[in-house]
Write a protein that holds these residues in place. Sequence first.
Motif, PDB file in Angstrom:
ATOM      1  N   ALA A 175      16.819  -4.007 -18.626  1.00 54.98           N
ATOM      2  CA  ALA A 175      16.201  -2.476 -18.268  1.00 54.98           C
ATOM      3  C   ALA A 175      14.847  -3.210 -17.770  1.00 54.98           C
ATOM      4  CB  ALA A 175      16.098  -2.112 -19.626  1.00 54.98           C
ATOM      5  N   GLY A 176      14.515  -2.544 -16.651  1.00 57.61           N
ATOM      6  CA  GLY A 176      13.156  -2.876 -16.177  1.00 57.61           C
ATOM      7  C   GLY A 176      12.056  -2.013 -16.713  1.00 57.61           C
ATOM      8  N   LEU A 177      10.620  -2.164 -16.236  1.00 58.27           N
ATOM      9  CA  LEU A 177       9.924  -1.051 -16.867  1.00 58.27           C
ATOM     10  C   LEU A 177      10.026   0.001 -16.650  1.00 58.27           C
ATOM     11  CD1 LEU A 177       6.980  -3.582 -15.666  1.00 58.27           C
ATOM     12  CD2 LEU A 177       7.711  -3.293 -18.001  1.00 58.27           C
ATOM     13  N   GLU A 178      10.623   0.515 -15.491  1.00 58.09           N
ATOM     14  CA  GLU A 178      10.832   2.067 -14.937  1.00 58.09           C
ATOM     15  C   GLU A 178      12.170   2.569 -15.604  1.00 58.09           C
ATOM     16  OE1 GLU A 178       8.394   3.688 -13.898  1.00 58.09           O
ATOM     17  OE2 GLU A 178       7.105   2.034 -13.813  1.00 58.09           O
ATOM     18  N   ALA A 231      20.211   9.165 -28.248  1.00 62.06           N
ATOM     19  CA  ALA A 231      19.966   7.678 -28.056  1.00 62.06           C
ATOM     20  C   ALA A 231      20.530   7.235 -26.780  1.00 62.06           C
ATOM     21  CB  ALA A 231      20.802   6.776 -29.189  1.00 62.06           C
ATOM     22  N   SER A 232      20.147   6.352 -26.117  1.00 62.10           N
ATOM     23  CA  SER A 232      20.578   6.016 -24.928  1.00 62.10           C
ATOM     24  C   SER A 232      21.226   4.640 -24.770  1.00 62.10           C
ATOM     25  CB  SER A 232      19.441   5.698 -23.829  1.00 62.10           C
ATOM     26  OG  SER A 232      18.653   6.737 -23.891  1.00 62.10           O
ATOM     27  N   TYR A 233      22.478   4.534 -24.023  1.00 61.19           N
ATOM     28  CA  TYR A 233      23.445   3.467 -24.144  1.00 61.19           C
ATOM     29  C   TYR A 233      23.783   2.746 -22.818  1.00 61.19           C
ATOM     30  CZ  TYR A 233      24.577   6.298 -28.478  1.00 61.19           C
ATOM     31  OH  TYR A 233      24.658   6.773 -29.519  1.00 61.19           O
ATOM     32  N   CYS A 234      23.986   1.317 -22.982  1.00 60.88           N
ATOM     33  CA  CYS A 234      24.310   0.603 -21.851  1.00 60.88           C
ATOM     34  C   CYS A 234      25.901   0.905 -21.884  1.00 60.88           C
ATOM     35  CB  CYS A 234      24.169  -0.940 -21.947  1.00 60.88           C
ATOM     36  SG  CYS A 234      24.646  -1.796 -23.473  1.00 60.88           S
ATOM     37  N   GLU A 235      26.391   0.301 -20.805  1.00 60.13           N
ATOM     38  CA  GLU A 235      28.156   0.558 -20.719  1.00 60.13           C
ATOM     39  C   GLU A 235      28.879  -0.133 -22.026  1.00 60.13           C
ATOM     40  OE1 GLU A 235      31.701  -0.122 -17.681  1.00 60.13           O
ATOM     41  OE2 GLU A 235      29.810  -1.475 -17.557  1.00 60.13           O
ATOM     42  N   PHE A 246      20.859   0.163 -28.476  1.00 55.74           N
ATOM     43  CA  PHE A 246      21.459  -0.523 -29.212  1.00 55.74           C
ATOM     44  C   PHE A 246      21.883  -1.896 -29.228  1.00 55.74           C
ATOM     45  CE2 PHE A 246      22.805   3.704 -30.534  1.00 55.74           C
ATOM     46  CZ  PHE A 246      23.575   3.864 -31.855  1.00 55.74           C
ATOM     47  N   CYS A 247      21.124  -2.278 -27.936  1.00 55.86           N
ATOM     48  CA  CYS A 247      20.974  -3.800 -27.757  1.00 55.86           C
ATOM     49  C   CYS A 247      20.017  -4.507 -28.750  1.00 55.86           C
ATOM     50  CB  CYS A 247      20.519  -3.916 -26.178  1.00 55.86           C
ATOM     51  SG  CYS A 247      21.769  -3.586 -25.040  1.00 55.86           S
ATOM     52  N   ILE A 248      20.355  -5.472 -28.924  1.00 59.29           N
ATOM     53  CA  ILE A 248      19.687  -6.455 -29.736  1.00 59.29           C
ATOM     54  C   ILE A 248      18.990  -7.718 -28.769  1.00 59.29           C
ATOM     55  CG2 ILE A 248      19.272  -7.968 -31.916  1.00 59.29           C
ATOM     56  CD1 ILE A 248      20.124  -5.158 -32.507  1.00 59.29           C
ATOM     57  N   GLY A 249      17.831  -7.743 -29.038  1.00 62.91           N
ATOM     58  CA  GLY A 249      16.976  -8.769 -28.152  1.00 62.91           C
ATOM     59  C   GLY A 249      16.722  -8.278 -26.969  1.00 62.91           C
ATOM     60  N   ARG A 250      17.053  -9.054 -25.786  1.00 61.50           N
ATOM     61  CA  ARG A 250      16.977  -8.409 -24.540  1.00 61.50           C
ATOM     62  C   ARG A 250      17.536  -7.265 -24.205  1.00 61.50           C
ATOM     63  NH1 ARG A 250      16.350 -12.157 -19.106  1.00 61.50           N
ATOM     64  NH2 ARG A 250      15.160 -10.544 -17.779  1.00 61.50           N
ATOM     65  N   LYS A 251      17.283  -5.982 -24.026  1.00 64.67           N
ATOM     66  CA  LYS A 251      17.887  -4.791 -23.808  1.00 64.67           C
ATOM     67  C   LYS A 251      18.475  -4.645 -22.315  1.00 64.67           C
ATOM     68  CE  LYS A 251      15.582  -2.185 -27.477  1.00 64.67           C
ATOM     69  NZ  LYS A 251      16.674  -2.114 -28.113  1.00 64.67           N
ATOM     70  N   LEU A 252      19.585  -3.834 -22.273  1.00 62.02           N
ATOM     71  CA  LEU A 252      20.062  -3.625 -20.919  1.00 62.02           C
ATOM     72  C   LEU A 252      19.847  -2.262 -20.719  1.00 62.02           C
ATOM     73  CD1 LEU A 252      23.859  -5.417 -21.337  1.00 62.02           C
ATOM     74  CD2 LEU A 252      22.023  -6.276 -20.348  1.00 62.02           C
ATOM     75  N   LYS A 253      20.090  -2.203 -19.403  1.00 63.57           N
ATOM     76  CA  LYS A 253      19.591  -0.744 -18.838  1.00 63.57           C
ATOM     77  C   LYS A 253      20.686   0.196 -19.214  1.00 63.57           C
ATOM     78  CE  LYS A 253      18.876   1.341 -14.220  1.00 63.57           C
ATOM     79  NZ  LYS A 253      19.075   1.075 -12.944  1.00 63.57           N
ATOM     80  N   ALA A 254      20.127   1.555 -19.738  1.00 64.87           N
ATOM     81  CA  ALA A 254      21.299   2.336 -20.145  1.00 64.87           C
ATOM     82  C   ALA A 254      21.829   2.947 -18.850  1.00 64.87           C
ATOM     83  CB  ALA A 254      20.387   3.443 -20.951  1.00 64.87           C
ATOM     84  N   ILE A 255      23.077   3.651 -18.901  1.00 64.35           N
ATOM     85  CA  ILE A 255      23.686   4.285 -18.083  1.00 64.35           C
ATOM     86  C   ILE A 255      24.015   5.645 -18.583  1.00 64.35           C
ATOM     87  CG2 ILE A 255      24.791   2.183 -17.078  1.00 64.35           C
ATOM     88  CD1 ILE A 255      27.610   3.294 -18.496  1.00 64.35           C
ATOM     89  N   LYS A 256      23.605   6.113 -19.716  1.00 63.85           N
ATOM     90  CA  LYS A 256      23.766   7.524 -20.382  1.00 63.85           C
ATOM     91  C   LYS A 256      23.101   7.690 -21.551  1.00 63.85           C
ATOM     92  CE  LYS A 256      27.077   9.370 -17.683  1.00 63.85           C
ATOM     93  NZ  LYS A 256      26.646  10.361 -16.543  1.00 63.85           N
ATOM     94  N   SER A 257      22.585   8.986 -21.787  1.00 68.05           N
ATOM     95  CA  SER A 257      22.020   9.241 -23.043  1.00 68.05           C
ATOM     96  C   SER A 257      22.873  10.349 -23.705  1.00 68.05           C
ATOM     97  CB  SER A 257      20.403   9.839 -22.873  1.00 68.05           C
ATOM     98  OG  SER A 257      19.693   9.074 -22.368  1.00 68.05           O
TER      99      SER A 257
END
Length: 557
Positions: free
Chosen positions: A95-98, A121-125, A104-115
């Motif tokens: 996930a970038g700044l914008e 809550a928001s989720y990556c794939e 639910f990602c632990i550590g480095r968070k991925l970009k969410a694709i749905k909320s």
Amino acid sequence: MEQQAVQLGKEIFSCSICLDLLKDPVTTSCGHSYCMKCIETHWDEEDPKGVHSCPQCGKTFIWRPVLEKSTILSGLIKQLKKTGLQITPADQCPAGLEDVACDFCIGRKLKAIKSCLVCLASYCEKHLRPHYDSAAFKKHKLVEPSKNLQENICSKHDEVMKMFCRNDQKCICLICLMDEHRDHETVSAAAERTERQRELEERRGNIQQRIQDREKDVKLLQQEVETINVSADKAVEDSEKIFTELIRLLQKRSSEVKQQIRSQQETEVSRVKDVQEKLEQEISELKRKDAELEQLSHTEDHTQFLLNYPSLPALSESTHSSSINIRPLGHFEDVTAAVSELRDKLQDVLRDSWTNISLKVTEVDVLLSEPEPKSRAGFLRYSCEITLDPNTTNSWLVLSEGIRKVTRTIQCQSYSSHPDRFTGWRQVLSGEGLTGRCYWEVEWSGMLIYVAVAYKNMSRVGSGNEYGFGGNDKSWALECYQNSYHRFGHNNIWTSISGPGSSRVGVYLDHRAGILSFYSVSETMTLLHRVQTTFTLPLHAGVWVGYADSAEFCKPK
């Protein structure tokens, strides 16, 4: 195993700003690496005189660090590319700044694709998979990633707001429904959304229709601009040709006058020289004879004098008068005077014609539709002060209040005769002609009055219907009877109308658009009658005072 290593390399050697492999990598003193261009752009967007920070850990630098390329990282990245590094799919990017990050990602968070609007809550794939696979999540509402999920929580009860209060026009939770909104009209948020969605679609339909209408108007205006430009260019071209022809004609006439003057000059000079030559010959002859006589006068011998005297020839008669009349003024001043007279006449013609030409130019007015005002304040923007023309006043009327008020009298007034005076009808016209957009109001008292407009060339002498306001094709009149509105007339065709009674009538004129409207004016304005026509001359405001005491054209306020 090799693929996992490659994927790991992608995550380690990615720029957290652009989320792509590092390009010209640089490393800050806090140990985080970025593309040189990305971090410089990031710091450029911060206050250039303030403190700079690391986008990942937030460490601040009092002075902007001097960045140098990391040769080790550059070499490693090149090696990774050689080993077949694949680009990470967008839904697996950090996930970038914008971006909205996966909760639910632990550590480095991925970009969410749905909320999820139920889980808030928001989720990556990867972490979204249970919402697709498990029956427990089937009824959850998934939407595009949103950073505003916490706004769905009631700040008072910390519950999801699923209801809507129509009294307070706000979203509420179930506890709010049982508490302070108990007696209010409430519906589910979904039901209110359905209603608002219907309204939204209707508004969108109206907006889209207006867009289409305005786009058509824009095309029409573009065509009008082209028409104006073509017409103006042609008028300029034709005018230049006409003026060029006029100049050539004047130059030709100037040349002809010059040629005539020179020809006449040559003729008259030749005549004068001819006479002059004859006179000079006569002078020579006279001088010769005078010399002979002088010689004889000196002869001492008397006999010789007497013998020679008779032989002298007699003096011949002069062929010209002894006096030549010279004109006290120049010979061609009359020509100059005639040319000057022509110039003056041309100047008069040009002045009158120029006034007409200028008027025709200023009369070019593209009629851009402007809606009629909706309120009295809107009408008053076009208000004008009407003053009446004493020369039009019928003898049974008297003007007062700065010739804005007309009153019916019981005694005929001894007004001077004037061609503009109404003789048979108790009516009067304003002095000024009205064009453009105008508005005025007439306050009246009594039983019967006509509020009217008319052309100045309306017939004045006579008592038939055709001489009264509304009885001819040069006037339009509203008949007001006992504070109600009875009829409207033009060209002796009268139409019954109705409306609220009022002692004040408002008149709106849009001369160019051909609109004439009459209003009943009280606390509100009510349209009584509107005319749509074509006005060919300036209009004059007028009133006919029947069984009314008076009528006054009010000052604009």
